[in-house]
Write an enzyme that holds these catalytic residues in place. Structure first.
Site, PDB file in Angstrom:
ATOM      1  N   GLU A  96       0.818  -1.211   0.000  1.00  0.00           N
ATOM      2  CA  GLU A  96       0.000   0.000   0.000  1.00  0.00           C
ATOM      3  C   GLU A  96       0.854   1.266   0.000  1.00  0.00           C
ATOM      4  OE1 GLU A  96      -3.192  -2.189   2.953  1.00  0.00           O
ATOM      5  OE2 GLU A  96      -2.670  -0.098   3.334  1.00  0.00           O
ATOM      6  N   CYS A 109       3.124   8.179   1.963  1.00  0.00           N
ATOM      7  CA  CYS A 109       3.545   7.115   2.878  1.00  0.00           C
ATOM      8  C   CYS A 109       3.835   5.873   2.042  1.00  0.00           C
ATOM      9  CB  CYS A 109       2.426   6.850   3.893  1.00  0.00           C
ATOM     10  SG  CYS A 109       2.863   5.536   5.036  1.00  0.00           S
ATOM     11  N   CYS A 116       5.611  -8.177   6.911  1.00  0.00           N
ATOM     12  CA  CYS A 116       6.608  -7.714   7.878  1.00  0.00           C
ATOM     13  C   CYS A 116       6.867  -8.834   8.880  1.00  0.00           C
ATOM     14  CB  CYS A 116       6.100  -6.471   8.601  1.00  0.00           C
ATOM     15  SG  CYS A 116       7.323  -5.805   9.766  1.00  0.00           S
ATOM     16  N   CYS A 120       4.250  -7.038  15.306  1.00  0.00           N
ATOM     17  CA  CYS A 120       3.640  -6.173  16.326  1.00  0.00           C
ATOM     18  C   CYS A 120       2.151  -6.538  16.435  1.00  0.00           C
ATOM     19  CB  CYS A 120       3.799  -4.701  15.966  1.00  0.00           C
ATOM     20  SG  CYS A 120       5.524  -4.231  15.765  1.00  0.00           S
ATOM     21  N   CYS A 123      -0.803  -4.535  14.648  1.00  0.00           N
ATOM     22  CA  CYS A 123      -0.574  -4.133  13.265  1.00  0.00           C
ATOM     23  C   CYS A 123      -1.123  -5.157  12.281  1.00  0.00           C
ATOM     24  CB  CYS A 123       0.928  -3.934  13.050  1.00  0.00           C
ATOM     25  SG  CYS A 123       1.348  -3.602  11.348  1.00  0.00           S
ATOM     26  N   CYS A 347      -3.839   0.610   8.149  1.00  0.00           N
ATOM     27  CA  CYS A 347      -2.769   0.324   7.194  1.00  0.00           C
ATOM     28  C   CYS A 347      -2.483  -1.168   7.168  1.00  0.00           C
ATOM     29  CB  CYS A 347      -1.519   1.092   7.623  1.00  0.00           C
ATOM     30  SG  CYS A 347      -0.094   0.698   6.650  1.00  0.00           S
TER      31      CYS A 347
HETATM   32  S1  SF4 Z   1       4.090  -1.874  13.099  1.00  0.00           S
HETATM   33 FE1  SF4 Z   1       3.610  -3.446  11.550  1.00  0.00          FE
HETATM   34  S2  SF4 Z   1       4.832  -2.894   9.756  1.00  0.00           S
HETATM   35 FE2  SF4 Z   1       5.689  -1.750  11.522  1.00  0.00          FE
HETATM   36  S3  SF4 Z   1       7.318  -3.082  12.310  1.00  0.00           S
HETATM   37 FE3  SF4 Z   1       5.464  -3.627  13.462  1.00  0.00          FE
HETATM   38  S4  SF4 Z   1       4.559  -5.357  12.310  1.00  0.00           S
HETATM   39 FE4  SF4 Z   1       6.048  -4.337  10.960  1.00  0.00          FE
END
Ligand code: SF4
Length: 378
Positions: A96, A109, A116, A120, A123, A347
């Site tokens: 994105e 952005c 990823c 997290c 996220c 996101c």
């Molecule tokens: S917030 Fe999401 S994109 Fe950013 S490092 Fe953590 S898991 Fe990865």
């Protein structure tokens, strides 16, 4: 049998790369600067339009190279002017990119990885697991495509009139896990013959890879945002697994080292407010102690729930109290406005709908089962 040679995608090359490539083709160095200007300053993707290049050089470029940005599979405009693209990066992966216009700036952005690995908890991208690093062409290609499209839409013809004035590497992925490709893309953003952006207007966001922060400072020290999200190791370990490897004391030390090179005299701490988890006054107080001695600003982000997140929005009163406390302690603190609500939610969600290839959802469920704060909240 016919042999096919792969074309060189010129979007993969920064200034040094283009110079080396031109020399290898028997061309002078200044040809590389001409190419740089055509591709990144004028956003031209058709060699025939590069009228000051010799015809013979153009013929070689057409035969051996290409200017290939990722292809958008989704492109939507919000009523508030926000625009979002979903780019196909092959094998069912998509990333994105979001353009956010404001009165005094236009911010893009950009994503740096498909998925990823950082996991997290809050996220949507982290839920997909890691698929692969984006190539330089796929990172800079998001900016190239966005600037070109926005200019065409707005009828902007003078390359000095840039629509995008700021870039934040805060989309999908952890930029510092893809450092080489990110550094090449950053160099193109800053190059006077490329996008010509100031170092203060390009921000890399990291979850806190401390060694990579030092490498970024040495290679191309742009503005830095750090995803903090918790004031203690105990809590951060639970919502950001990377904290077990790079605990808060190391992270604060790395921030101080980075400040010696940063174009701004502060680090931006991103802090997502998760209802009942990290949004209490006690957390704000602990944060102030934690960041003592680190010149910083805070950007508070009220959590926007997504399916299966099992986390909730903070109460507005708690957001206000948290902000007021930090401000009262002399820390500049903003609350991020939500933009583009009508074109999708959090996101990473759009791309996340495409595939969960790495059984990340299963692993997340196990991670959540070990969360002490969720038990407390129940
Ligand atoms: S917030 Fe999401 S994109 Fe950013 S490092 Fe953590 S898991 Fe990865």
């Amino acid at each position: 049998m016919t042999q096919t040679t792969e074309r060189v995608n010129l979007l993969d090359l920064d200034r040094e790369g283009l110079i080396a490539f031109c020399e290898q083709m028997g061309e002078k160095r200044f040809r590389a600067i001409q190419l740089l200007r055509w591709i990144h300053r004028h956003c031209v993707g058709d060699f025939e339009k590069m009228t000051d290049l010799a015809k013979s050089f153009r013929a070689k470029l057409i035969a051996q190279t290409e200017i290939k940005a990722p292809v958008p599979i989704w492109d939507k405009k919000s009523t508030d002017g926000t625009r979002k693209w979903l780019f196909d990066v092959g094998n069912g992966n998509a990333v994105e990119t979001v353009f956010i216009p404001e009165d005094d700036r236009g911010t893009l952005c950009v994503s740096t990885q498909a998925g990823c690995a950082m996991g997290c908890l809050f996220c949507s991208t982290g839920k997909q697991g890691f698929n692969r690093n984006l190539k330089t062409s796929e990172i800079i290609g998001q900016l190239w495509h966005a600037e070109k499209t926005l200019r065409e839409d707005l009828g902007v013809t003078d390359p000095a009139d840039r629509v995008i004035s700021n870039v934040v590497l805060m989309g999908m992925g952890e930029p510092l896990q893809n450092l080489d490709n990110v550094v090449a893309a950053l160099k193109l953003m800053l190059d006077d013959n490329g996008y010509g952006l100031s170092r203060r207007r390009v921000t890399v966001s990291t979850c806190g890879l401390t060694l990579q922060m030092d490498k970024l400072a040495a290679a191309v020290p742009v503005a830095l945002a750090v995803s903090l999200h918790a004031p203690t190791d105990e809590l951060r370990d639970q919502i950001m697994p990377i904290n077990k490897k790079h605990p808060l004391a190391d992270l604060m030390a790395a921030c101080k080292r980075y400040l010696a090179h940063a174009p701004r005299d502060y680090i931006t701490f991103e802090y997502i407010l998760l209802g009942g988890v990290n949004d209490r006054l006690e957390h704000a107080k602990a944060l102030v102690k934690l960041v003592k001695g680190v010149s910083c600003k805070f950007n508070l982000i009220p959590f926007n729930p997504f399916p299966d997140s099992d986390l909730r929005k903070p109460d507005l009163a708690d957001v206000k109290a948290f902000q007021d406390y930090l401000i009262g302690q002399g820390i500049v603190t903003t609350v991020r406005k939500t933009r583009g609500d009508d074109i999708d939610a959090a996101c990473g969600q759009l791309a996340g709908n495409i595939k969960d290839k790495t059984r990340r959802a299963e692993r997340l469920a196990q991670q959540k089962a070990q969360l002490t704060f969720l038990v407390k909240e129940a």
